[in-house]
Design a protein around this motif. Sequence first.
Motif, PDB file in Angstrom:
ATOM      1  N   ASP A  19      38.134  37.458  60.836  1.00 16.59           N
ATOM      2  CA  ASP A  19      38.176  38.895  60.288  1.00 16.59           C
ATOM      3  C   ASP A  19      39.132  39.126  59.084  1.00 16.59           C
ATOM      4  O   ASP A  19      38.603  39.820  58.515  1.00 16.59           O
ATOM      5  N   LEU A  20      40.223  38.381  58.982  1.00 17.41           N
ATOM      6  CA  LEU A  20      41.108  38.707  58.020  1.00 17.41           C
ATOM      7  C   LEU A  20      40.395  38.135  56.673  1.00 17.41           C
ATOM      8  O   LEU A  20      40.504  38.743  55.617  1.00 17.41           O
ATOM      9  N   GLN A  21      39.714  37.083  56.975  1.00 17.88           N
ATOM     10  CA  GLN A  21      39.086  36.536  55.915  1.00 17.88           C
ATOM     11  C   GLN A  21      38.082  37.298  55.201  1.00 17.88           C
ATOM     12  O   GLN A  21      37.856  37.557  53.976  1.00 17.88           O
ATOM     13  N   SER A  22      37.291  37.746  55.988  1.00 19.54           N
ATOM     14  CA  SER A  22      36.272  38.880  55.462  1.00 19.54           C
ATOM     15  C   SER A  22      36.911  39.990  54.799  1.00 19.54           C
ATOM     16  O   SER A  22      36.363  40.464  53.701  1.00 19.54           O
ATOM     17  N   ALA A  23      37.949  40.630  55.355  1.00 21.00           N
ATOM     18  CA  ALA A  23      38.581  41.632  54.850  1.00 21.00           C
ATOM     19  C   ALA A  23      39.125  41.398  53.634  1.00 21.00           C
ATOM     20  O   ALA A  23      39.078  42.257  52.619  1.00 21.00           O
ATOM     21  N   LEU A  24      39.824  40.105  53.423  1.00 23.11           N
ATOM     22  CA  LEU A  24      40.295  39.844  52.116  1.00 23.11           C
ATOM     23  C   LEU A  24      39.349  39.490  51.075  1.00 23.11           C
ATOM     24  O   LEU A  24      39.523  40.136  49.860  1.00 23.11           O
ATOM     25  N   ASP A  25      38.080  39.206  51.475  1.00 24.19           N
ATOM     26  CA  ASP A  25      37.159  39.086  50.444  1.00 24.19           C
ATOM     27  C   ASP A  25      36.544  40.208  49.967  1.00 24.19           C
ATOM     28  O   ASP A  25      36.149  40.491  48.944  1.00 24.19           O
ATOM     29  N   LEU A  26      36.599  41.312  50.913  1.00 30.41           N
ATOM     30  CA  LEU A  26      35.896  42.588  50.717  1.00 30.41           C
ATOM     31  C   LEU A  26      36.824  43.201  49.918  1.00 30.41           C
ATOM     32  O   LEU A  26      36.353  43.896  48.527  1.00 30.41           O
ATOM     33  N   LEU A  27      38.073  43.188  50.039  1.00 33.10           N
ATOM     34  CA  LEU A  27      39.139  43.751  48.971  1.00 33.10           C
ATOM     35  C   LEU A  27      39.261  43.273  47.614  1.00 33.10           C
ATOM     36  O   LEU A  27      39.267  43.795  46.646  1.00 33.10           O
ATOM     37  N   LEU A  28      39.073  41.964  47.798  1.00 34.27           N
ATOM     38  CA  LEU A  28      39.104  41.163  46.293  1.00 34.27           C
ATOM     39  C   LEU A  28      37.878  41.416  45.392  1.00 34.27           C
ATOM     40  O   LEU A  28      37.968  41.339  44.189  1.00 34.27           O
ATOM     41  N   SER A  29      36.712  41.509  46.376  1.00 35.54           N
ATOM     42  CA  SER A  29      35.586  41.637  45.415  1.00 35.54           C
ATOM     43  C   SER A  29      35.450  43.074  44.973  1.00 35.54           C
ATOM     44  O   SER A  29      34.898  43.527  44.033  1.00 35.54           O
ATOM     45  N   ALA A  30      36.172  44.106  45.581  1.00 36.47           N
ATOM     46  CA  ALA A  30      36.398  45.424  45.101  1.00 36.47           C
ATOM     47  C   ALA A  30      37.254  45.765  43.777  1.00 36.47           C
ATOM     48  O   ALA A  30      37.382  46.757  43.232  1.00 36.47           O
ATOM     49  N   GLY A  31      37.971  44.753  43.807  1.00 36.46           N
ATOM     50  CA  GLY A  31      39.212  44.895  42.785  1.00 36.46           C
ATOM     51  C   GLY A  31      39.217  44.870  41.174  1.00 36.46           C
ATOM     52  O   GLY A  31      39.443  44.195  40.954  1.00 36.46           O
ATOM     53  N   GLY A  32      39.025  45.766  40.552  1.00 33.75           N
ATOM     54  CA  GLY A  32      39.478  46.123  39.415  1.00 33.75           C
ATOM     55  C   GLY A  32      39.763  44.772  38.360  1.00 33.75           C
ATOM     56  O   GLY A  32      38.955  43.962  38.439  1.00 33.75           O
ATOM     57  N   LYS A  33      40.381  45.174  37.180  1.00 33.22           N
ATOM     58  CA  LYS A  33      40.415  44.383  35.934  1.00 33.22           C
ATOM     59  C   LYS A  33      41.690  43.284  36.232  1.00 33.22           C
ATOM     60  O   LYS A  33      41.732  42.557  35.300  1.00 33.22           O
ATOM     61  N   ARG A  34      42.362  43.382  37.243  1.00 31.43           N
ATOM     62  CA  ARG A  34      43.702  42.552  37.426  1.00 31.43           C
ATOM     63  C   ARG A  34      44.549  42.759  36.492  1.00 31.43           C
ATOM     64  O   ARG A  34      45.229  41.534  35.628  1.00 31.43           O
ATOM     65  N   ILE A  35      44.720  43.917  35.959  1.00 33.14           N
ATOM     66  CA  ILE A  35      45.851  44.052  34.880  1.00 33.14           C
ATOM     67  C   ILE A  35      47.017  43.856  35.057  1.00 33.14           C
ATOM     68  O   ILE A  35      47.605  42.908  34.171  1.00 33.14           O
ATOM     69  N   ARG A  36      47.673  43.837  36.441  1.00 41.58           N
ATOM     70  CA  ARG A  36      49.066  43.622  36.866  1.00 41.58           C
ATOM     71  C   ARG A  36      49.483  41.887  36.609  1.00 41.58           C
ATOM     72  O   ARG A  36      50.246  41.618  36.042  1.00 41.58           O
ATOM     73  N   PRO A  37      48.378  41.239  37.240  1.00 45.77           N
ATOM     74  CA  PRO A  37      48.465  39.867  36.872  1.00 45.77           C
ATOM     75  C   PRO A  37      48.344  39.408  35.742  1.00 45.77           C
ATOM     76  O   PRO A  37      48.946  38.469  35.198  1.00 45.77           O
ATOM     77  N   THR A  38      47.470  40.002  35.015  1.00 44.17           N
ATOM     78  CA  THR A  38      47.422  39.589  33.588  1.00 44.17           C
ATOM     79  C   THR A  38      48.606  39.966  32.893  1.00 44.17           C
ATOM     80  O   THR A  38      48.926  39.096  31.821  1.00 44.17           O
ATOM     81  N   LEU A  39      49.222  40.859  33.074  1.00 44.00           N
ATOM     82  CA  LEU A  39      50.331  41.227  32.519  1.00 44.00           C
ATOM     83  C   LEU A  39      51.423  40.291  32.502  1.00 44.00           C
ATOM     84  O   LEU A  39      52.198  39.610  31.827  1.00 44.00           O
ATOM     85  N   THR A  40      51.707  39.943  33.910  1.00 44.70           N
ATOM     86  CA  THR A  40      52.678  38.610  34.392  1.00 44.70           C
ATOM     87  C   THR A  40      52.197  37.472  33.524  1.00 44.70           C
ATOM     88  O   THR A  40      53.256  36.646  33.079  1.00 44.70           O
ATOM     89  N   LEU A  41      51.038  36.978  33.712  1.00 42.02           N
ATOM     90  CA  LEU A  41      50.495  35.840  32.952  1.00 42.02           C
ATOM     91  C   LEU A  41      50.797  35.714  31.546  1.00 42.02           C
ATOM     92  O   LEU A  41      51.638  34.730  31.066  1.00 42.02           O
ATOM     93  N   LEU A  42      50.517  36.863  30.814  1.00 44.34           N
ATOM     94  CA  LEU A  42      50.724  36.716  29.324  1.00 44.34           C
ATOM     95  C   LEU A  42      52.368  36.612  29.030  1.00 44.34           C
ATOM     96  O   LEU A  42      52.487  36.362  28.148  1.00 44.34           O
ATOM     97  N   ALA A  43      53.030  37.608  29.714  1.00 47.87           N
ATOM     98  CA  ALA A  43      54.592  37.492  29.634  1.00 47.87           C
ATOM     99  C   ALA A  43      55.136  36.223  29.854  1.00 47.87           C
ATOM    100  O   ALA A  43      55.802  35.830  29.081  1.00 47.87           O
ATOM    101  N   GLY A  44      54.635  35.709  30.932  1.00 49.37           N
ATOM    102  CA  GLY A  44      55.129  34.213  31.412  1.00 49.37           C
ATOM    103  C   GLY A  44      54.790  33.346  30.153  1.00 49.37           C
ATOM    104  O   GLY A  44      55.769  32.401  29.906  1.00 49.37           O
ATOM    105  N   LYS A  45      53.676  33.434  29.684  1.00 53.35           N
ATOM    106  CA  LYS A  45      53.257  32.221  28.691  1.00 53.35           C
ATOM    107  C   LYS A  45      53.969  32.765  27.324  1.00 53.35           C
ATOM    108  O   LYS A  45      53.984  31.578  26.610  1.00 53.35           O
TER     109      LYS A  45
END
Length: 328
Positions: free
Chosen positions: A37-63
């Motif tokens: 059920d946790l896997q199903s919940a995680l899939d639901l949450l990530l599938s609903a999830g936006g543009k990923r602005i925050r990890p994009t910021l982290t990746l660009l700053a780190g690179k």
Amino acid sequence: MGELNLTSAVSFMVSIQDDLRAVETLMRSQADERYPDLQSALDLLLSAGGKRIRPTLTLLAGKMLRAKGEPLLHLAAAIEMLHTATLVHDDLIDGSLLRRGMPTLNSRWSPGATVLTGDYLFARAANLAAQTDSIPVMKLFSETLSIIVGGELTQMFSTRCKADRTNYYQRIYAKTASLFETSAKSAALLCLTSELHTEALRAYGYSVGMAFQIIDDILDYTGEQATLGKPIGSDLRQGLVTLPAIYFAEMHPEHPLTINLIEGNCIQDQDVLDELIGAIRSSKAIQQSHQEAIQFVETALNHLSIFDPCPERLALEELAHHVVDRKF
């Protein structure tokens, strides 16, 4: 569920599409096989999830600072997992049944199951942060979580229904800007760069995060209910006075509709609320709020100016502009 769809990725994300897919894979791998059920919940949450602005910021700053690949991916995944966990609890607290037009977890599960899922995601986010093997990053991560939760507690129990700029800025820092700040600063900490560069990235993240939340607060008034997944002016209906309402109260202190905002009296009459929300929507308060978001972005861009020109810096500049250009 499939992976994150990046076919329509905005320009600043193009160079890191493969990294974002790797981050997505890392996040999806966090569910324990013993709890389907946790896997199903995680899939639901990530599938609903936006543009990923925050990890994009982290990746660009780190690179930009030449961070090592694997720790940076774990950091970006930790940032987005933490954000996802906060959304689970936010939706439950607010009673939201839709997010980005999709059903929230609490619309399907009991409150207890929803809380435990959010707790589990917080734990997995901390585990991902620990896999960076950076004590400063882990310390910053825990401090940020405390700020976010403290902000939610303050919002729940502090004075509501009052047009108070100081309270507003403190609230949106805790709710949103603190994680943007951490997204940028943690990437610098991972690279062991200079204090000057670390502070510049922290300040960039802070300013972009403040602008991001101001735009969200504008969209609460100017968006369409079907897109927002909640009523127009939802924040004010819950007693949260955001920047458009603050500007309106400052510009019209004698207006019968704003006396309640100035005195901190919650409006119970729905017709009066509808009238006030309509007045804010059609006033210059929206434009004034947008201008303030633009000023935060200009400040963010100034902080980036100390870095040598490179594709990642250009992408971070584009990200900042994108934040204030959002329509939904």
